[in-house]
Design a protein around this motif. Structure first.
Motif, PDB file in Angstrom:
ATOM      1  N   GLY A  10       0.838  -1.201   0.000  1.00 21.06           N
ATOM      2  CA  GLY A  10       0.000   0.000   0.000  1.00 21.06           C
ATOM      3  C   GLY A  10       0.868   1.244   0.000  1.00 21.06           C
ATOM      4  N   ALA A  11       0.402   2.272   0.726  1.00 21.25           N
ATOM      5  CA  ALA A  11       1.082   3.573   0.697  1.00 21.25           C
ATOM      6  C   ALA A  11       2.540   3.476   1.139  1.00 21.25           C
ATOM      7  N   ILE A  12       2.754   3.024   2.380  1.00 21.05           N
ATOM      8  CA  ILE A  12       4.133   3.042   2.878  1.00 21.05           C
ATOM      9  C   ILE A  12       4.955   1.898   2.282  1.00 21.05           C
ATOM     10  N   ASP A  34       1.127  -9.012  -1.832  1.00 24.46           N
ATOM     11  CA  ASP A  34      -0.045  -8.297  -1.316  1.00 24.46           C
ATOM     12  C   ASP A  34      -1.236  -9.222  -1.547  1.00 24.46           C
ATOM     13  N   THR A  70       4.876  -4.331   5.610  1.00 24.45           N
ATOM     14  CA  THR A  70       4.136  -3.057   5.562  1.00 24.45           C
ATOM     15  C   THR A  70       2.656  -3.309   5.249  1.00 24.45           C
ATOM     16  N   SER A  71       2.166  -4.440   5.713  1.00 24.53           N
ATOM     17  CA  SER A  71       0.720  -4.715   5.622  1.00 24.53           C
ATOM     18  C   SER A  71       0.039  -3.957   6.775  1.00 24.53           C
ATOM     19  N   PRO A  72      -1.297  -3.951   6.843  1.00 22.81           N
ATOM     20  CA  PRO A  72      -1.955  -3.293   7.988  1.00 22.81           C
ATOM     21  C   PRO A  72      -1.605  -3.998   9.300  1.00 22.81           C
ATOM     22  N   HIS A  76       0.283  -8.108  10.858  1.00 19.26           N
ATOM     23  CA  HIS A  76       1.721  -8.181  11.150  1.00 19.26           C
ATOM     24  C   HIS A  76       2.130  -9.463  11.867  1.00 19.26           C
ATOM     25  N   GLU A  93       6.747  -2.589  10.132  1.00 23.68           N
ATOM     26  CA  GLU A  93       6.230  -1.247  10.419  1.00 23.68           C
ATOM     27  C   GLU A  93       5.438  -1.298  11.715  1.00 23.68           C
ATOM     28  N   LYS A  94       5.358  -0.157  12.385  1.00 22.37           N
ATOM     29  CA  LYS A  94       4.561  -0.123  13.619  1.00 22.37           C
ATOM     30  C   LYS A  94       3.077  -0.253  13.248  1.00 22.37           C
ATOM     31  N   GLY A 121       9.231  -0.524  13.189  1.00 20.94           N
ATOM     32  CA  GLY A 121       9.417   0.751  12.477  1.00 20.94           C
ATOM     33  C   GLY A 121       9.031   1.993  13.261  1.00 20.94           C
ATOM     34  N   TYR A 277      13.029   8.063   7.908  1.00 25.64           N
ATOM     35  CA  TYR A 277      12.746   6.762   7.278  1.00 25.64           C
ATOM     36  C   TYR A 277      13.993   6.258   6.529  1.00 25.64           C
TER      37      TYR A 277
END
Ligand code: NAD
Length: 333
Positions: A10-12, A34, A70-72, A76, A93-94, A121, A277
């Motif tokens: 996605g975005a990040i 994804d 970097t999934s939602p 994770h 990612e957090k 992250g 980042y």
């Protein structure tokens, strides 16, 4: 060259793919995945990578040395546990996971594996301003820190943003960064609700004052104000025994015009932390190459989840709530 697979495009995810492939050294993204195949294909075009819709296939691909997740947040835990099982380093990612129990499962699995594999992250630890404050505190020149006054202000948020999100989506960065800054552990949490701004709605109390107390007795106040209108305004001031250390805001030109002296305030979190980042992921790549993890650990991810839960309880109860994480395992010291 570290060969990375990115889970969640996605975005990040796409930002990190471009960062890893075009900006950073010693790393290349070779595979992406994804659940949404079209999204994965779009991301794969950014790095000429292979495409999977199944994260496990990516994790177990022999061409993948390390994973960026970097999934939602809800997805994770599965990816991070699978990476640990495969013995591969994972930058997640957090948040590490959406519940403290799932974070603890990751901590336990990493300890059982005997290898440091997980980095979370929380990129503020890599921000130049916070690093300058930490260096000043660690020098000992100003004595012990006693109080921290912080703000986390956003110009505005969507109408689906609700009161607990002020903790989980906003203050979560302060939660991680501030105990690292003063090298201490949290003991209790409280939230004070002033009258709300006319720009909020019935499901969001805004602003909020979040109070954290550490085991050494440091008192931290964080003003979270997510419809402040004027900018993305992150401040951190540490009052010590022999001086006050305030984080510098990123410099912008100072303008003299029409009888006024003015300077800019950042309006976007992306611009405010964009450099961190880059530093964060380059440091991860470099440390993975040496078989180490330098940044926030799975234990830090667990501490953040437990602290966030206490703050949400405090939002609801109005009371001082205990933050109970247990002793930090030797593995993470
Ligand atoms: P997003 O919704 O834009 O992207 C998530 C992507 O993951 C989507 O393409 C979705 O199809 C995919 N996905 C969903 N379930 C999946 C699964 N099980 N396996 C693989 N892919 C899956 O979200 P985003 O804004 O890119 O955020 C992703 C993560 O990054 C979140 O955890 C968020 O909190 C974090 N984040 C951190 C920062 C930071 O400041 N460190 C900033 C932004 C986002």
């Amino acid at each position: 060259m570290l060969r990375v697979g990115v889970v969640g495009c996605g975005a990040i995810g796409k930002e990190h793919i471009k960062r890893l492939n075009n900006k950073l050294q010693g790393v290349t993204v070779v595979v992406v995945s994804d659940v949404f195949e079209e999204g994965a294909k779009t991301a794969a075009a950014l790095c000429d990578g292979k495409v999977y819709t199944d994260a496990n296939a990516l994790i177990n691909d022999a061409e993948v040395d390390a994973i960026v997740c970097t999934s939602p947040g809800f997805a994770h835990v599965e990816t991070v546990l699978a990476a640990i099982k495969a013995g591969k380093p994972v930058f997640c990612e957090k948040p590490l996971a959406t519940t403290a129990d799932d974070c603890k499962k990751i901590v336990d699995a990493e300890i059982a594996s005997g290898k440091h594999l997980v980095q979370v992250g929380f990129m503020r630890r890599y921000d130049k301003g916070y690093i300058q404050v930490k260096e000043a505190l660690d020098s000992g020149e100003f004595g012990a820190p006693l109080m921290l006054h912080c703000t986390h202000r956003n110009p505005e948020v969507g109408t689906d943003y609700t009161t607990p999100m002020a903790v989980h989506d906003t203050a979560i960065h302060e939660i991680d960064c501030l105990h690292w800054l003063v090298d201490d552990e949290y003991e209790s949490a409280q939230v004070i609700m002033p009258g709300s701004t006319k720009y909020t709605h019935s499901e969001l109390k805004d602003p909020q004052i979040m109070l954290l107390r550490t085991k050494k007795g440091i008192c931290i106040d964080v003003e979270v104000f997510v419809n402040c209108k004027f900018g993305y305004d992150i401040n951190c001031e540490v009052v010590c025994e022999e001086g006050v250390v305030k984080m510098p805001a990123p410099a912008t030109p100072i303008i003299r015009k029409e009888g006024r002296l003015s300077t800019g305030i950042e309006t976007s979190w992306i611009n405010r932390f964009i450099d961190s980042y880059d530093v964060e992921l380059q440091d991860w790549v470099n440390s993975v190459a040496k078989g180490e993890v330098n940044g926030p650990t799975a234990w830090d991810g667990y501490v953040a989840a437990v602290t966030a839960d206490a703050l949400v309880r405090a939002q609801q109860s109005g009371n001082i709530e205990a933050i109970v994480t247990g002793e930090c395992p030797k593995f993470y010291k």
